[in-house]
Each structure stands twice: as structure tokens, then as C-alpha cells.
Design an enzyme around this catalytic site. Sequence first.
Site: not given
Length: 313
Positions: A152, A253, A295
Site C-alpha cells: 500500500h 485480518s 506475533c
Amino acid sequence: MRVNFLLRLQSTALQRRSVQQQYVPQHKPVFDDDIKRLEDFLLSKPNILVLTGAGISTESGIPDYRSEGVGLYARTNHKPIQHIEFLNSANVRKRYWARNFVGWPNFSATQPNGTHHALARFEREMRVQSVVTQNVDRLHTKAGSKNVVELHGSGYVVKCLSCDYRIDRHEFQNILSSLNPAFKDAPAMIRPDGDVDIPQEYIDNFQIPPCPQCSNNLKPEIVFFGDSVPKERVDLIAKMVYDSDGLLVLGSSLLVFSGYRIVLQTKDLKLPVAIVNIGETRADHLADIKISAKCGDVIPKLFDFRKNSKTTA
């Protein structure tokens, strides 16, 4: 004196960790068996592609959007900038740049955490092929990863909407500072896109420079919501998936299609997918391994030679 100095250092470190952890959603402890299972998965697939999302940066103090209780949507009524609004409205551009200007010092000062550093180490050890990140915070690069594709874009580059002009975001900050000397005392909070809340009167008086080459509007090199990832980037990632032997998803997600598409491409090639994320993801039904955990509790413990050497000794 020395004792007091050390106590102050310890207190500052604890405060920093507390701030960094405030955006991490509630989670359960990870099981050693899950870490071992993921480690075995990676050992058998040294050409793995890694896809990361906002969930790996929450431990650095950058909030994500969707996490229950701590995500941006849960804490405020703020919605991320929409691409079409930025293009069509001078007021939206002014609001975005004013907020981004105030938030930039804190956003750009954010440092990588254990997960970022572990992935950089895995790359050096040739355990992973490369990283595709949905984040615009450049923390993978700060940690030392070399093969990074920013899906992005990045908040660290500003570009013109009409010509090929580009400028480093730090340098652009200096230009904004010279045009807006009244802006002081940046708030402590930040958002995933570097945005912040500031009074409307500041926004109304904020000055934005035009492109010095063509006088058009400037925009961060970020794929805003409603915009499309450049085709050449999509094609590059598709080739990376084709050349890999599987996909590891960390802290996402996968509700944004540009990330979910990478999982679909992987499964179309009949390659395995492993996911580490707090809570459900859009691709849980496609995962060969799913670990619902933070994580930072999993990735830095993989291939931990210090732990292994102690066990051997």
C-alpha cells in the site's frame, strides 16, 4: 545518584513499553507446540513469502484499525482518508496534511519490534524469500529487511498527482514547518496512517505547497482506501507467490482484498498458508496452520539459537 538515575531509566523503559502495548488487543498465551509446529513448517519451506499487516506494528505503538477494544475504529469515530475525497476536495487535502504534519514526528520516530527484527534475521539466514507488507510505516526497512514490497505504498514519500515529482517525507516536513510556524507541540497519539486530531482553526489556516514542477497537488505515496494498488506491484507480488513455496501471514485480518488476494493466489497454486494473528481472519478456512496469538510471542522465538544452545548444554 547512580541508583536514582538507573531507577529513572527503568521507569522510562516501563512507561515506553506500556504505551507500546496499549494498542495490542487481548490475547491468550501461545503454546510451545504451536511455535514448534510453525518452525517445522518454515524449515520445510525455505522459500516462504511473508505477508504482514498492522497487527505486527501494534507492539511498536502504532494502532491498527479493527482490533476489538484497542483498534482505531473501536476508540474513535475516525475513518481513514478516502482516495476520491482527497482528489476532489481541497478542504479534505488541507485537513489530511495538517493532521499528518502534526503526527509525523511521532509516527516517523516509531521503532521496529521483535517481530520486525526476527524477519530481518530470517531473511539474512535465507529462511524467508521476502516480505510483502500492508503497512506504510517502513518498520521492516528500519529493522534491516532488504527484500520488502510495500503493498500500500509508504508514508515516507510524497509525490505529485500529475507529474513525476517526488520528495522525501522528512524534507517535506521541513517545507511544511516553514509555511506553518504556528503549529507546535505535536500530540502524543498517532494513527496507522500518521493522522491525528487537531482543532479546526489550525486546519483552516494550514498552508500546503503545490508541486514545484507543475503546481498540482501533492499526496503521500500511500494507496488510500478506495484506490487501487498499482498493476505493476500486483504483478510483481503474483510472481513472488509463484516463485515461493508457501505463504506466512502475520498480524492481518485480511479483510482488505489486496491482502486477501495474495492468500487466494497462493491456494490457487496449491501452496500452503500459515497465519499468526490475534483473533479470526478472512482466510482462516484456507489456512494449513492458524495460530491465534500475538506475533511478538511467536516469531522472535522461531529458530532461537540461544534457547537451543541452552537446551543442548
